[in-house]
Scaffold this motif. Structure first.
Motif, PDB file in Angstrom:
ATOM      1  N   VAL A  72      64.301  39.858  93.612  1.00  0.00           N
ATOM      2  CA  VAL A  72      63.125  39.975  92.745  1.00  0.00           C
ATOM      3  C   VAL A  72      62.976  41.415  92.267  1.00  0.00           C
ATOM      4  O   VAL A  72      62.789  41.684  91.074  1.00  0.00           O
ATOM      5  N   MET A  73      63.079  42.378  93.201  1.00  0.00           N
ATOM      6  CA  MET A  73      62.959  43.782  92.831  1.00  0.00           C
ATOM      7  C   MET A  73      64.126  44.231  91.971  1.00  0.00           C
ATOM      8  O   MET A  73      63.959  45.023  91.037  1.00  0.00           O
ATOM      9  N   ALA A  74      65.327  43.733  92.272  1.00  0.00           N
ATOM     10  CA  ALA A  74      66.493  44.080  91.464  1.00  0.00           C
ATOM     11  C   ALA A  74      66.323  43.559  90.037  1.00  0.00           C
ATOM     12  O   ALA A  74      66.660  44.254  89.070  1.00  0.00           O
ATOM     13  N   THR A  75      65.779  42.363  89.912  1.00  0.00           N
ATOM     14  CA  THR A  75      65.559  41.775  88.591  1.00  0.00           C
ATOM     15  C   THR A  75      64.561  42.594  87.780  1.00  0.00           C
ATOM     16  O   THR A  75      64.795  42.887  86.597  1.00  0.00           O
ATOM     17  N   ILE A  76      63.458  42.972  88.406  1.00  0.00           N
ATOM     18  CA  ILE A  76      62.438  43.752  87.696  1.00  0.00           C
ATOM     19  C   ILE A  76      63.008  45.087  87.235  1.00  0.00           C
ATOM     20  O   ILE A  76      62.773  45.529  86.106  1.00  0.00           O
ATOM     21  N   SER A  77      63.756  45.739  88.110  1.00  0.00           N
ATOM     22  CA  SER A  77      64.356  47.027  87.767  1.00  0.00           C
ATOM     23  C   SER A  77      65.272  46.907  86.555  1.00  0.00           C
ATOM     24  O   SER A  77      65.190  47.710  85.612  1.00  0.00           O
ATOM     25  N   LEU A  78      66.133  45.900  86.554  1.00  0.00           N
ATOM     26  CA  LEU A  78      67.053  45.708  85.430  1.00  0.00           C
ATOM     27  C   LEU A  78      66.300  45.286  84.169  1.00  0.00           C
ATOM     28  O   LEU A  78      66.631  45.737  83.058  1.00  0.00           O
ATOM     29  N   TYR A  79      65.289  44.430  84.326  1.00  0.00           N
ATOM     30  CA  TYR A  79      64.513  43.983  83.164  1.00  0.00           C
ATOM     31  C   TYR A  79      63.831  45.164  82.475  1.00  0.00           C
ATOM     32  O   TYR A  79      63.886  45.292  81.244  1.00  0.00           O
ATOM     33  N   VAL A  80      63.178  46.015  83.244  1.00  0.00           N
ATOM     34  CA  VAL A  80      62.475  47.165  82.672  1.00  0.00           C
ATOM     35  C   VAL A  80      63.463  48.095  81.964  1.00  0.00           C
ATOM     36  O   VAL A  80      63.170  48.627  80.887  1.00  0.00           O
ATOM     37  N   SER A  81      64.643  48.279  82.558  1.00  0.00           N
ATOM     38  CA  SER A  81      65.662  49.121  81.932  1.00  0.00           C
ATOM     39  C   SER A  81      66.118  48.529  80.602  1.00  0.00           C
ATOM     40  O   SER A  81      66.278  49.248  79.612  1.00  0.00           O
ATOM     41  N   ILE A  82      66.329  47.222  80.576  1.00  0.00           N
ATOM     42  CA  ILE A  82      66.749  46.551  79.335  1.00  0.00           C
ATOM     43  C   ILE A  82      65.640  46.635  78.291  1.00  0.00           C
ATOM     44  O   ILE A  82      65.904  46.894  77.102  1.00  0.00           O
ATOM     45  N   TYR A  83      64.407  46.417  78.702  1.00  0.00           N
ATOM     46  CA  TYR A  83      63.259  46.493  77.787  1.00  0.00           C
ATOM     47  C   TYR A  83      63.161  47.878  77.158  1.00  0.00           C
ATOM     48  O   TYR A  83      63.030  48.011  75.931  1.00  0.00           O
ATOM     49  N   ASN A  84      63.213  48.915  77.988  1.00  0.00           N
ATOM     50  CA  ASN A  84      63.126  50.285  77.483  1.00  0.00           C
ATOM     51  C   ASN A  84      64.327  50.652  76.619  1.00  0.00           C
ATOM     52  O   ASN A  84      64.191  51.370  75.626  1.00  0.00           O
ATOM     53  N   LEU A  85      65.492  50.154  77.005  1.00  0.00           N
ATOM     54  CA  LEU A  85      66.702  50.423  76.233  1.00  0.00           C
ATOM     55  C   LEU A  85      66.587  49.815  74.838  1.00  0.00           C
ATOM     56  O   LEU A  85      66.902  50.472  73.831  1.00  0.00           O
ATOM     57  N   PHE A  86      66.127  48.579  74.762  1.00  0.00           N
ATOM     58  CA  PHE A  86      65.975  47.906  73.469  1.00  0.00           C
ATOM     59  C   PHE A  86      64.967  48.630  72.575  1.00  0.00           C
ATOM     60  O   PHE A  86      65.248  48.908  71.394  1.00  0.00           O
ATOM     61  N   LEU A  87      63.795  48.953  73.127  1.00  0.00           N
ATOM     62  CA  LEU A  87      62.776  49.624  72.329  1.00  0.00           C
ATOM     63  C   LEU A  87      63.242  50.999  71.868  1.00  0.00           C
ATOM     64  O   LEU A  87      62.971  51.420  70.731  1.00  0.00           O
ATOM     65  N   SER A  88      63.944  51.717  72.734  1.00  0.00           N
ATOM     66  CA  SER A  88      64.422  53.056  72.386  1.00  0.00           C
ATOM     67  C   SER A  88      65.468  52.999  71.283  1.00  0.00           C
ATOM     68  O   SER A  88      65.430  53.791  70.337  1.00  0.00           O
ATOM     69  N   LEU A  89      66.396  52.065  71.395  1.00  0.00           N
ATOM     70  CA  LEU A  89      67.411  51.908  70.358  1.00  0.00           C
ATOM     71  C   LEU A  89      66.772  51.470  69.044  1.00  0.00           C
ATOM     72  O   LEU A  89      67.164  51.938  67.960  1.00  0.00           O
ATOM     73  N   LEU A  90      65.786  50.592  69.124  1.00  0.00           N
ATOM     74  CA  LEU A  90      65.089  50.137  67.925  1.00  0.00           C
ATOM     75  C   LEU A  90      64.370  51.302  67.248  1.00  0.00           C
ATOM     76  O   LEU A  90      64.393  51.428  66.012  1.00  0.00           O
ATOM     77  N   GLN A  91      63.767  52.150  68.060  1.00  0.00           N
ATOM     78  CA  GLN A  91      63.052  53.294  67.501  1.00  0.00           C
ATOM     79  C   GLN A  91      64.024  54.298  66.875  1.00  0.00           C
ATOM     80  O   GLN A  91      63.755  54.856  65.804  1.00  0.00           O
ATOM     81  N   ILE A  92      65.140  54.528  67.528  1.00  0.00           N
ATOM     82  CA  ILE A  92      66.148  55.434  66.982  1.00  0.00           C
ATOM     83  C   ILE A  92      66.673  54.919  65.650  1.00  0.00           C
ATOM     84  O   ILE A  92      66.785  55.664  64.661  1.00  0.00           O
ATOM     85  N   LEU A  93      67.010  53.635  65.613  1.00  0.00           N
ATOM     86  CA  LEU A  93      67.495  53.037  64.368  1.00  0.00           C
ATOM     87  C   LEU A  93      66.427  53.095  63.274  1.00  0.00           C
ATOM     88  O   LEU A  93      66.742  53.317  62.095  1.00  0.00           O
ATOM     89  N   GLY A  94      65.170  52.871  63.667  1.00  0.00           N
ATOM     90  CA  GLY A  94      64.067  52.919  62.702  1.00  0.00           C
ATOM     91  C   GLY A  94      63.894  54.317  62.129  1.00  0.00           C
ATOM     92  O   GLY A  94      63.670  54.483  60.924  1.00  0.00           O
ATOM     93  N   ILE A  95      63.986  55.334  62.980  1.00  0.00           N
ATOM     94  CA  ILE A  95      63.834  56.719  62.512  1.00  0.00           C
ATOM     95  C   ILE A  95      64.992  57.123  61.617  1.00  0.00           C
ATOM     96  O   ILE A  95      64.806  57.707  60.549  1.00  0.00           O
ATOM     97  N   MET A  96      66.193  56.777  62.044  1.00  0.00           N
ATOM     98  CA  MET A  96      67.378  57.139  61.274  1.00  0.00           C
ATOM     99  C   MET A  96      67.456  56.369  59.953  1.00  0.00           C
ATOM    100  O   MET A  96      68.016  56.861  58.966  1.00  0.00           O
ATOM    101  N   GLY A  97      66.905  55.161  59.940  1.00  0.00           N
ATOM    102  CA  GLY A  97      66.955  54.345  58.728  1.00  0.00           C
ATOM    103  C   GLY A  97      65.760  54.518  57.830  1.00  0.00           C
ATOM    104  O   GLY A  97      65.653  53.857  56.792  1.00  0.00           O
ATOM    105  N   SER A  98      64.830  55.417  58.231  1.00  0.00           N
ATOM    106  CA  SER A  98      63.630  55.621  57.433  1.00  0.00           C
ATOM    107  C   SER A  98      63.937  56.446  56.194  1.00  0.00           C
ATOM    108  O   SER A  98      64.799  57.314  56.187  1.00  0.00           O
ATOM    109  N   ASP A  99      63.220  56.156  55.124  1.00  0.00           N
ATOM    110  CA  ASP A  99      63.389  56.905  53.874  1.00  0.00           C
ATOM    111  C   ASP A  99      62.540  58.160  53.825  1.00  0.00           C
ATOM    112  O   ASP A  99      62.636  58.945  52.884  1.00  0.00           O
ATOM    113  N   ASP A 100      61.658  58.320  54.834  1.00  0.00           N
ATOM    114  CA  ASP A 100      60.757  59.475  54.839  1.00  0.00           C
ATOM    115  C   ASP A 100      61.505  60.760  55.164  1.00  0.00           C
ATOM    116  O   ASP A 100      62.428  60.753  55.952  1.00  0.00           O
TER     117      ASP A 100
END
Length: 222
Positions: free
Chosen positions: A194-222
């Protein structure tokens, strides 16, 4: 010489225990990711507002500590789905903000694909090489406080490029956490799936959001 069979038996028992934790962890992780994705899709379709940073932190840490307390009982599974479902709920409004962009759908798909590749690659590396990544625990601890300070600075001050640096830092932090947690499982440092699952889930969640934000910033026209 007579001790050899007992040593071999202990090794086999340890390997069986490790395999069981690994199987249970990845099975529960797959279920929680699927459930979280469904909740995120429902929240996105319903156009629900984001709960805000304060409520998000209270909800996450409240459900996290509840899961820690219940981790050795069947209720721990229920609280795990409650936690991951709540995080999926917070993801829905974020996805809507990106979908409002002209290339938002492409950004989300790209971030999802990159997250899957990074997680799969890091996990496969540790599982095949069986390297002990315990040395990363210090980096993860220091990284947590560095990122916490950087987020506080970003909230208080307008610093050009800081948000991009924070997102990049979270990518490294999450990647290190995936390596460390996977290593902990296969080397006997983590015996609670259970603890191993939560640890990996949080890492995946943060990884996805961080990559999404990086792509959003780099792809912005501003």
């Amino acid at each position: 010489m007579r001790e050899h069979p007992y040593v071999l038996h202990d090794t086999q028992v340890e390997q069986q225990a490790t395999s069981k934790v690994l199987r249970n962890t990845y099975a529960l992780l797959a279920l929680t990711l699927g459930f979280s994705g469904l909740v995120a899709f429902a929240a996105q379709q319903a156009q629900v507002p984001h709960p805000g940073i304060l409520l998000t932190l209270v909800g996450f840490y409240g459900l996290f500590f509840l899961t820690v307390k219940l981790r050795n009982s069947g209720w721990g599974l229920l609280s795990t789905f409650a936690l991951t479902g709540f995080m999926g709920y917070t993801l829905g409004p974020i996805l809507n903000r990106y979908l409002a962009l002209s290339n938002g759908a492409d950004l989300i798909v790209s971030a999802f694909a990159m997250t899957a590749i990074v997680f799969g690659g890091l996990s496969a590396y540790v599982l095949t090489t069986r390297k002990n990544m315990s040395f990363l625990s210090g980096f993860i601890t220091v990284g947590f406080f560095v990122l916490l300070g950087a987020m506080l600075a970003a909230w208080l001050f307008e610093i050009s490029g800081l948000q991009l640096a924070i997102s990049a830092g979270f990518v490294l932090f999450s990647s290190a956490a995936i390596l460390w947690q996977t290593s902990e499982i296969i080397h006997g440092g983590e015996r609670n799936y259970v603890m191993a699952t939560i640890s990996l889930y949080v890492s995946i969640y943060n990884l996805f959001l961080s990559l999404l934000q990086i792509l959003g910033i780099m792809g912005s026209d501003d």
